[in-house]
Design a protein around this motif. Structure first.
Motif, PDB file in Angstrom:
ATOM      1  N   HIS A 254      45.999  32.951  43.521  1.00 64.04           N
ATOM      2  CA  HIS A 254      47.233  33.661  43.156  1.00 64.04           C
ATOM      3  C   HIS A 254      47.018  35.168  43.216  1.00 64.04           C
ATOM      4  O   HIS A 254      47.873  35.909  43.732  1.00 64.04           O
ATOM      5  CB  HIS A 254      47.666  33.233  41.754  1.00 64.04           C
ATOM      6  N   TYR A 255      45.908  35.636  42.714  1.00 64.33           N
ATOM      7  CA  TYR A 255      45.616  37.071  42.768  1.00 64.33           C
ATOM      8  C   TYR A 255      45.117  37.488  44.149  1.00 64.33           C
ATOM      9  O   TYR A 255      45.572  38.485  44.722  1.00 64.33           O
ATOM     10  CB  TYR A 255      44.578  37.420  41.692  1.00 64.33           C
ATOM     11  N   TYR A 256      44.186  36.755  44.707  1.00 62.76           N
ATOM     12  CA  TYR A 256      43.522  37.152  45.949  1.00 62.76           C
ATOM     13  C   TYR A 256      44.492  37.204  47.127  1.00 62.76           C
ATOM     14  O   TYR A 256      44.477  38.165  47.917  1.00 62.76           O
ATOM     15  CB  TYR A 256      42.393  36.164  46.239  1.00 62.76           C
ATOM     16  N   ASN A 258      47.557  37.745  47.033  1.00 60.70           N
ATOM     17  CA  ASN A 258      48.556  38.794  46.816  1.00 60.70           C
ATOM     18  C   ASN A 258      47.939  40.186  46.741  1.00 60.70           C
ATOM     19  O   ASN A 258      48.559  41.123  46.236  1.00 60.70           O
ATOM     20  CB  ASN A 258      49.355  38.488  45.545  1.00 60.70           C
ATOM     21  N   LYS A 260      45.135  41.465  45.242  1.00 58.24           N
ATOM     22  CA  LYS A 260      44.368  41.996  44.120  1.00 58.24           C
ATOM     23  C   LYS A 260      42.892  42.109  44.499  1.00 58.24           C
ATOM     24  O   LYS A 260      42.425  41.487  45.443  1.00 58.24           O
ATOM     25  CB  LYS A 260      44.514  41.084  42.893  1.00 58.24           C
ATOM     26  N   SER A 261      42.146  42.908  43.737  1.00 56.46           N
ATOM     27  CA  SER A 261      40.725  43.103  44.023  1.00 56.46           C
ATOM     28  C   SER A 261      39.940  41.831  43.730  1.00 56.46           C
ATOM     29  O   SER A 261      40.416  40.923  43.028  1.00 56.46           O
ATOM     30  CB  SER A 261      40.172  44.246  43.179  1.00 56.46           C
ATOM     31  N   GLU A 264      39.479  41.479  39.921  1.00 56.14           N
ATOM     32  CA  GLU A 264      40.689  41.010  39.243  1.00 56.14           C
ATOM     33  C   GLU A 264      40.939  39.533  39.531  1.00 56.14           C
ATOM     34  O   GLU A 264      41.340  38.780  38.632  1.00 56.14           O
ATOM     35  CB  GLU A 264      41.895  41.832  39.706  1.00 56.14           C
ATOM     36  N   SER A 265      40.712  39.126  40.777  1.00 55.47           N
ATOM     37  CA  SER A 265      40.975  37.740  41.171  1.00 55.47           C
ATOM     38  C   SER A 265      40.039  36.777  40.450  1.00 55.47           C
ATOM     39  O   SER A 265      40.468  35.728  39.950  1.00 55.47           O
ATOM     40  CB  SER A 265      40.825  37.602  42.685  1.00 55.47           C
ATOM     41  N   PHE A 268      40.983  36.712  36.591  1.00 55.83           N
ATOM     42  CA  PHE A 268      42.171  35.919  36.276  1.00 55.83           C
ATOM     43  C   PHE A 268      41.889  34.435  36.477  1.00 55.83           C
ATOM     44  O   PHE A 268      42.276  33.592  35.648  1.00 55.83           O
ATOM     45  CB  PHE A 268      43.359  36.357  37.141  1.00 55.83           C
ATOM     46  N   LYS A 288      51.579  32.080  34.402  1.00 54.11           N
ATOM     47  CA  LYS A 288      50.794  33.307  34.510  1.00 54.11           C
ATOM     48  C   LYS A 288      50.803  34.102  33.215  1.00 54.11           C
ATOM     49  O   LYS A 288      49.760  34.613  32.782  1.00 54.11           O
ATOM     50  CB  LYS A 288      51.333  34.162  35.657  1.00 54.11           C
TER      51      LYS A 288
END
Length: 302
Positions: A254-256, A258, A260-261, A264-265, A268, A288
């Motif tokens: 979800h983070y990667y 979109n 995100k670093s 962060e990925s 989360f 989320k």
């Protein structure tokens, strides 16, 4: 825009000591991806039997599309007997030669794979020829998709040739820490510690990112260009660990996907996996915002 994540593989009924729960690694991933606002698609197969009908009904309840779930008139729906050891770790006894071993390569599956932002696959559906050949063709036909190999090991099935073929075509590989030494032996690699092994694996098979999930010890990872990462475990009271790996993977993606670093990925995803362990089973809903609240309210290990 929601990212399209296609998960190939098993739908199974997990037969727990006191319950029956629909599961399977790809199903659990799709459920969590959807809960984080992404577009998860399940590519699988069930039997034309009572368990298969119940599985399709349950997918509706879980708000997972059954559009790409094939129905098999010959082979039964998959089942897994789940037990727990004294440490709360789950053990799985998987019935062989069932519907998900025979997922067909169809025009619909081809279209789905070609449109995927991420194509997710594991080891279990590689036991028999049909599903094994299908994922091989889907990988070939989806060159622009991020390829995520969940290298979860099963006691009754390990084929070095299959594992190495999947490693060679994966961008991201997830491995459990407790399985790394066994894996190193099978791949004829030296095991001197998890960080070094992750780097060796990345170099040998040209994998962009190797992720090691470590239970309550958190996450370690090695990226071929960005180096090593570590995110400590959360201090939680665990209900069970079923689906926690897929909660991590869904949170990470979800983070990667979109933008995100890496830090962060991983952070989360680690929190999503930890939150999942406080729930019963793999498909108790949280979104989320609940993960973000959990991150604020829960301590990580020093």
């Amino acid at each position: 825009m929601a990212k399209r994540i296609v998960a190939f593989g098993e739908i199974v009924w997990d037969l727990l000591p006191h319950d029956r729960v629909l599961g399977g690694t790809p199903l659990n991933l799709v459920f969590r991806c959807n809960s984080f606002g992404e577009e998860g698609h399940l590519l699988s197969r069930v039997g034309d039997d009572e368990l298969g009908e119940a599985a399709l009904d349950k997918l509706v309840e879980l708000k997972i599309s059954d559009k790409n779930v094939q129905v098999d008139s010959e082979f039964p729906t998959g089942v897994v007997r789940v037990t727990f050891d004294k440490n709360g770790e789950s053990r799985y006894e998987v019935k062989e030669d069932v519907a998900f071993d025979h997922i067909e390569f169809t025009a619909e599956a081809l279209i789905l794979a070609r449109q995927a932002d991420c194509l997710f696959f594991g080891l279990l559906p590689q036991r028999y020829g049909l599903s094994k050949n299908t994922i091989r063709e889907l990988i070939k036909e989806a060159p622009d998709s991020l390829r995520f190999f969940d290298l979860k090991l099963f006691e009754h099935f390990f084929n070095v040739e299959v594992v190495e073929r999947l490693l060679n075509c994966a961008h991201i590989v997830r491995i459990k820490e407790k399985e790394m030494e066994f894996l190193a032996g099978k791949l004829k690699m030296n095991y001197t510690g998890l960080d070094d092994f992750a780097e060796q694996l990345s170099v040998k098979y040209k994998i962009d990112l190797v992720i090691i999930t470590r239970g309550n010890n958190g996450i370690s990872a090695f990226h071929t260009k960005k180096g090593r990462f570590y995110d400590p475990g959360y201090v939680v009271e665990m209900e069970d660990n079923i689906g926690s790996g897929m909660a991590f993977s869904a949170g990470f993606l979800h983070y990667y996907l979109n933008g995100k670093s890496m830090e962060e990925s991983i952070h989360f995803g680690n929190a999503a996996g930890a939150l999942n362990t406080t729930k019963r089973g793999a498909t108790e809903f949280f979104d989320k915002n609940e993960v973000l609240e959990f991150m604020k309210a829960t301590s990580q290990q020093a």
